[in-house]
Design an enzyme around this catalytic site. Sequence first.
Site, mmCIF file in Angstrom:
data_model
loop_
_atom_site.group_PDB
_atom_site.id
_atom_site.type_symbol
_atom_site.label_atom_id
_atom_site.label_comp_id
_atom_site.label_asym_id
_atom_site.label_seq_id
_atom_site.Cartn_x
_atom_site.Cartn_y
_atom_site.Cartn_z
ATOM 1 N N GLY B 522 44.080 -38.238 25.438
ATOM 2 C CA GLY B 522 43.163 -38.907 24.000
ATOM 3 C C GLY B 522 42.482 -37.853 24.214
ATOM 4 O O GLY B 522 41.866 -37.493 22.819
ATOM 5 N N ALA B 523 41.297 -38.397 24.390
ATOM 6 C CA ALA B 523 40.259 -38.005 25.032
ATOM 7 C C ALA B 523 39.843 -36.213 24.952
ATOM 8 O O ALA B 523 38.459 -35.502 23.810
ATOM 9 C CB ALA B 523 39.535 -38.292 26.016
ATOM 10 N N THR B 631 33.729 -46.617 30.029
ATOM 11 C CA THR B 631 35.152 -46.552 29.654
ATOM 12 C C THR B 631 35.737 -45.900 30.515
ATOM 13 O O THR B 631 37.207 -46.262 31.301
ATOM 14 C CB THR B 631 35.334 -45.914 28.311
ATOM 15 O OG1 THR B 631 34.716 -44.460 27.864
ATOM 16 C CG2 THR B 631 34.772 -46.534 26.978
ATOM 17 N N VAL B 700 41.587 -39.596 32.204
ATOM 18 C CA VAL B 700 41.697 -40.237 33.066
ATOM 19 C C VAL B 700 42.413 -41.319 33.029
ATOM 20 O O VAL B 700 42.516 -41.547 33.971
ATOM 21 C CB VAL B 700 40.298 -40.738 32.328
ATOM 22 C CG1 VAL B 700 39.788 -42.124 33.727
ATOM 23 C CG2 VAL B 700 39.191 -39.039 33.651
ATOM 24 N N GLY B 701 43.334 -41.532 31.836
ATOM 25 C CA GLY B 701 43.663 -42.757 31.547
ATOM 26 C C GLY B 701 45.369 -43.478 32.037
ATOM 27 O O GLY B 701 44.768 -44.324 32.596
ATOM 28 N N GLU B 702 46.399 -42.150 32.775
ATOM 29 C CA GLU B 702 46.887 -42.661 33.964
ATOM 30 C C GLU B 702 46.926 -42.287 35.726
ATOM 31 O O GLU B 702 47.317 -42.700 36.084
ATOM 32 C CB GLU B 702 48.195 -41.754 32.826
ATOM 33 C CG GLU B 702 48.790 -42.497 31.971
ATOM 34 C CD GLU B 702 49.744 -41.477 31.396
ATOM 35 O OE1 GLU B 702 50.168 -41.686 30.674
ATOM 36 O OE2 GLU B 702 49.359 -40.415 31.739
#
Lengths: 180, 748
Positions: B522-523, B631, B700-702
């Site tokens: 996403g980012a 974040t 990064v999220g996962e």
Amino acid sequence: MPWIEADESVPLTLSVNGVSHHLDVDARVTLLDALREHLQLTGTKKGCDHGQCGACTVLVNGRRINSCLSLAVMHRADEITTIEGLGTPDALHPLQAAFVETDGFQCGYCTSGQICSAIGMLDEWRAGWPSHAGAGAGPARTIDAAEIRERMSGNLCRCAAYPRIVEAITRYAAGEGAEA
Amino acid sequence: MTDATVKMDAPFPASLLDSAPAPTVGTAQPRIDGPRKVSGTARYAAEHFPEGLAHGVLLRAPIGCGRITGVDAEAALAMPGVLALIRDERLIRNGGDFAGAAAPVQGVDEVAYFGQPIGVVVADSPERARAAALSVKVTYEAAPGVFDMEAARGTALPPTDDIYGLFLIHTEQGDVDRTAHEAAALVDAVWRTPSQSHAAMEPHASVAVWQDGRLTLHASYQSPVVTRDQLATVMGLQPSEVRILSPFVGGGFGGKLGVMPEAVAAAIAARHLGRPVKVVMTRQQVFETTGRRPMTHQRVRLAADAAGRLTVLQHETITDQLAGEVFFEPAGLATHLLYAGENRLVDHKVVRTNKLLGVSMRAPGEAIGQLALECAMDELAEALDLDPIELRLRNEPERHPELGIPFSSRALVDCLRHGADRFGWASRNRVPGGLRDGEWLVGHGMAAAARGNLFGPSRARVRIDAGGRVMVETEMTDIGTGTYTVLAQIAADLLGVPLARVEVRLGDTDDPASAGSGGSWGAATSGSAVYAACAELRARLAAAAGLPADTLTFADGMVTASGFRRPIAELVGDGLSVEGSVQPGESNSRFNQTSYGAHFCEVRVHAVTGELRVARWNSVFAAGRILNRQTATSQAIGGVVFGIGGALTEELVHDPRSGKVVNRDLGEYHVPVHADIPPIDVHFLEERDPVANPLLAKGVGELGVCGSGAAVANAVYNATGVRVRDFPITLDKVLAGLPPVSAARRRA
Ligand code: FES
Ligand code: FES
């Protein structure tokens, strides 16, 4: 209290964040749904409706409760404080500000419950309520991380901001001690 | 129509982000949406109250397989305030991210899994709708179904679709069988992982409003435009006739990627009744009627020579899914690239079961695949009498071991070394079951982490108004990931305005479409679209200034060059608006792009009761440029905790007679709670990935969820001497194997 049929509409006055609201609600309406659906105070969240997540935590006469486990009609005489009663985006309560500073949330859905719960929790600590982490009492600033984790375990956060929530509460508690 | 497009066809020699004199990107910035979230003023899907709102409750199948033969709603419809029971064959049964835009009509009579939607009851209040739904009588003919994947393992077949080539079904090179027989050390075992639930704290909710033939849905979706297209197909509308608004999403983790039953039910009911309808799933419905991570049976065989070089990497996964569904759990994903080795085999097969739809859940494949692979690596290190870090160092590949293509950036070795230092790995316990501190056995474990860096097309509009205020608009969502803040930072740095002068609007399908929130992309994708738009805006500002763009500095709301200094507002006339877009390109196939990390933890296991506690944690990650340390750290912590949950507590239990989810609430499905989680130390290495995108950032999220559970499992072994390969590792599984209480050594 007289017998009330499930589907009967009940007149009711709820005092929320210092404001009296007159309502006619189905007797089955929970305090949580009265806040969300009837008063449109949607800061209080519904995560499970079963007392298992803490998202709906509000303060009733200063004590934290799961508002999904309580009927609205039971709160005629009570003073209810919700997240909206603590602060606004432009004038945050110091604990709300601490959550922003430490990033004590991600999606934000559990956050109102965490904040209201923490305020109630610190009062319990001051009053000497015991916990599994070891009994304790004293000014807010004397609480440690293990106590906070234990006492906040009824508030789930699937985003898992836990370490940063603990940090926010610790910072707030320390600041509060300094003011006192 | 896009004004500026960036295609990922070649590495980026430089990023404009590095030209910002006082960048916010790369620093820790508090969330710009934070004050709204902590004050309860951010509005989520269920929190909309259009005039005349009615409330729908899903009616669901009480059997796991068979046919609904009758629905008696007479009593329900006679109840006060009840408006309708709607049984429309378009009510979606299997939604999710891979249902495709076609969103097939599955009917409401054939039952494929317990709890599938078979109707929606609507009344003028939630209480009335709920009571009415409870009094509907459903009759059915149950049929024998397949509810037990292990029992039906013999029926497993290859998946029917490789998901755009992303989920490799079967790859093979060399001769794994022959080589395994000649190995100096061998690990060959089966790891099992159960179904898991995303369990986002916000239940799925939709408020449907029809106005002038157009449907507006306030809903909670990670990729609203995907959901919009599916919903449009279901409703027989053009995509432009549907608008979905998801400005705040109370967690997703993959469970809110495609259309889910509540959205379709709300849309159909609202049209049928001619008034707005809200359908909010109960927590039990979220567990039973949305999606799950499929269960897996993973055989991993690793062989090595005497020097500790891997000679065989074999990873065969059997997973389960509803008949006819394309998604499968690609548990072998990281096995393709994490380690070198000549002889390799990765395979996936699917058993068709009558259980809730399998969908993507945070790091599909990699999260649970690395549980097996990284535990197997730990066992192999032990068989070789090697430090598990050393084993990984000896098998670090130069290039992608199967495809031979280069890595865009790969800092696994640095992550391992830094992590070991931060944790104090050198002084770890070396005798499994041999370290005790009071009543607690103490163990240390580590694992590597890898998550593929994906890229998809994304668009964003950036406007500068006459007053010099900046507005970023895209359909992209912020599901807790920090999108609002990160996009504002990128625009602020590239246009040289303070963060406070940037506003970001997200989650509206009427705005330029994005790749959505999923797959950790996403980012990078939406951020790159904002980058493209800002680069074009800089060119236009340069033109207005009559100077070459590369001579200008953008800072403090001013555009500056030698002998030139003007406020940005003076150069935009009535305002400027640019739409930027990004497209994947050759860089996405010429390079392997992956984020890496390493986890280290201390686990304490009660010497008498077997109670398991994670006591200490360090993770080090390398994921290209970190856009916002605040974040990104939260995302990483969240991923690690997801991994801890998967290792120790999370298991969706299916009734073997019906497939029904037995533990369908948050009291019985155990996500980690405050008391389960120690401080989590997260450290990001400085890295730039010039191939990935113009931000030089990777996902990064996962990443945090990959490998973290294996670190826990390896630490449990180190503490107790018990290898549990059947997740989650609950105390009953370690209890019998605990060392005799008196034999353990005391900590000095
Ligand atoms: S909504 Fe009340 S505890 Fe979950
Ligand atoms: S912030 Fe998302 S659940 Fe806590």
